[in-house]
Design an enzyme around this catalytic site. Structure first.
Site, PDB file in Angstrom:
ATOM      1  N   THR A   1     -35.283 132.370-101.285  1.00 21.77           N
ATOM      2  CA  THR A   1     -36.418 133.043-100.534  1.00 21.77           C
ATOM      3  C   THR A   1     -37.621 132.251-100.352  1.00 21.77           C
ATOM      4  OG1 THR A   1     -37.392 134.463-101.755  1.00 21.77           O
ATOM      5  CG2 THR A   1     -35.209 135.162-101.303  1.00 21.77           C
TER       6      THR A   1
ATOM      7  N   ASN B   1     -39.582 135.330-109.351  1.00 14.83           N
ATOM      8  CA  ASN B   1     -40.547 134.206-109.634  1.00 14.83           C
ATOM      9  C   ASN B   1     -41.821 134.462-108.491  1.00 14.83           C
ATOM     10  OD1 ASN B   1     -41.424 131.526-110.213  1.00 14.83           O
ATOM     11  ND2 ASN B   1     -40.964 131.340-108.120  1.00 14.83           N
TER      12      ASN B   1
ATOM     13  N   TYR C   1     -54.950 139.132-113.089  1.00  9.44           N
ATOM     14  CA  TYR C   1     -54.027 138.393-113.106  1.00  9.44           C
ATOM     15  C   TYR C   1     -53.147 138.873-114.537  1.00  9.44           C
ATOM     16  CZ  TYR C   1     -50.489 134.655-113.536  1.00  9.44           C
ATOM     17  OH  TYR C   1     -49.116 133.900-113.657  1.00  9.44           O
TER      18      TYR C   1
ATOM     19  N   LYS D   1     -49.021 140.722-115.132  1.00 11.14           N
ATOM     20  CA  LYS D   1     -48.003 140.253-116.023  1.00 11.14           C
ATOM     21  C   LYS D   1     -47.837 141.074-117.433  1.00 11.14           C
ATOM     22  CE  LYS D   1     -47.315 136.673-113.461  1.00 11.14           C
ATOM     23  NZ  LYS D   1     -46.002 136.975-112.484  1.00 11.14           N
TER      24      LYS D   1
ATOM     25  N   ASP E   1     -40.980 138.035 -97.274  1.00 10.52           N
ATOM     26  CA  ASP E   1     -42.219 138.292 -98.064  1.00 10.52           C
ATOM     27  C   ASP E   1     -41.806 139.431 -99.146  1.00 10.52           C
ATOM     28  OD1 ASP E   1     -44.603 139.186 -98.750  1.00 10.52           O
ATOM     29  OD2 ASP E   1     -45.557 138.842 -97.083  1.00 10.52           O
TER      30      ASP E   1
ATOM     31  N   THR F   1     -46.978 122.582-112.413  1.00  6.28           N
ATOM     32  CA  THR F   1     -46.555 123.049-111.337  1.00  6.28           C
ATOM     33  C   THR F   1     -47.836 123.042-110.382  1.00  6.28           C
ATOM     34  OG1 THR F   1     -46.922 125.354-111.748  1.00  6.28           O
ATOM     35  CG2 THR F   1     -44.749 124.453-112.259  1.00  6.28           C
TER      36      THR F   1
ATOM     37  N   SER G   1     -42.982 136.008-116.078  1.00  4.03           N
ATOM     38  CA  SER G   1     -44.466 136.749-116.800  1.00  4.03           C
ATOM     39  C   SER G   1     -45.163 135.645-116.809  1.00  4.03           C
ATOM     40  CB  SER G   1     -44.113 137.383-118.028  1.00  4.03           C
ATOM     41  OG  SER G   1     -45.242 137.807-118.490  1.00  4.03           O
TER      42      SER G   1
END
Length: 288
Positions: A34, A85, A150, A154, A58, A185, A136
């Site tokens: 997605t 993810n 943030y 998690k 979304d 990443t 996480s």
């Protein structure tokens, strides 16, 4: 002979999502990937693989999520592995973040995860099998100034995963919260995290370094995302997967340091912490 699995992976356009999608296809599995926009672009990048179904979705839009899951089921008939993810980070002192900024963070990282999980679970329950993998973070094990909001999302992912694992175990469905450390990443790129608009000078010592240092660290993270994707393949093919899986030496260090710190604090305050029970002389009738 290996049984072909069907994966449903959110946030598949880049980063971990893209690498996991590539690895699953290379393993001979099927993938519903997605993306929030430009699904044709991802399909083209993956050579329009016959075992790939790219769906625009979304995670914060529940109707889109329900429709995307239905499309995946229509294409491949089942879902074996859900990878939650999709997410993004925000650098901010907790006081600096506006209500709208905080809600946007939670809408994606927590409520979006719940939207997708609720949409997929009826099919997993019907199958009496499946594996939910929630991404996480090392920041879900301890707090760092500037990443507290943030990290709190998690922490929520860790708690939700633990609760889900208990509830779904009798149904043959496994749940794992995977907590990656810093990987190369694009998470620290401008596309994957934001900074709060408000800046309060009093937080210079605890937050300012994170504001300036995140972009500088981008591209120098220790973790290899392709190796992370390999771990995910191994996890999905494990007969009895763990509920919590920290990945990366930095995550292991974060977990161990936090556990030791908490143990010291609890021991130091143990007399106070254990002082609140009723006296033995108090009877049940008196309590009532």
């Amino acid at each position: 002979m290996k049984t072909q699995k069907v994966w449903f992976i959110t946030g598949a356009s880049r980063g971990f999502g893209l690498e996991i999608t590539r690895a699953a296809l290379a393993e001979g599995d099927r993938v519903v990937a997605t993306v929030r926009n430009e699904p044709a672009q991802l399909a083209h990048a993956l050579h329009n693989h016959l075992d790939l179904c790219v769906v625009q979705m979304d995670v914060t839009q529940e109707n889109q999520v329900q429709e995307a899951v239905k499309q995946g089921i229509a294409r491949f008939g089942r879902i074996d592995v859900l990878v939650n993810n999709a997410g993004f980070g925000m650098v901010s002192a907790i006081e600096e973040a506006t209500d709208a900024e905080v809600r946007k963070q939670y809408d994606t990282n927590v409520f979006g995860l719940l939207n997708v999980t609720r949409a997929v679970l009826p099919y997993l329950r019907q199958q009496k099998s499946g594996h939910i993998i929630n991404i996480s973070s090392l920041f879900g094990y301890d707090a760092i100034g500037g990443w507290g909001l943030y990290g709190s999302t998690k922490f929520a992912v860790e708690g939700l995963s633990k609760g889900l694992a208990i509830e779904l175990a009798p149904l043959g469905i496994y749940v794992t919260a995977v907590a990656p450390g810093l990987f190369s990443t694009d998470f620290l790129s401008a596309e994957s995290y934001i900074a709060a608009q408000t800046i309060i000078d009093d937080y210079q010592e605890t937050v300012a370094l994170m504001r300036s240092g995140a972009s500088a660290l981008h591209g120098h993270q220790p973790g290899d995302p392709k190796k992370f994707a390999s771990v995910m393949i191994q996890l999905a093919n494990t007969e009895r997967p763990p509920v919590h899986l920290p990945v990366g030496q930095d995550t292991i260090a974060m977990y161990r340091n936090n556990a030791a710190k908490m143990a010291r604090e609890i021991e130091a305050w143990l007399p106070v912490a254990t002082s609140t029970d009723h006296d033995h002389s108090v009877t049940a009738s008196t309590v009532a």
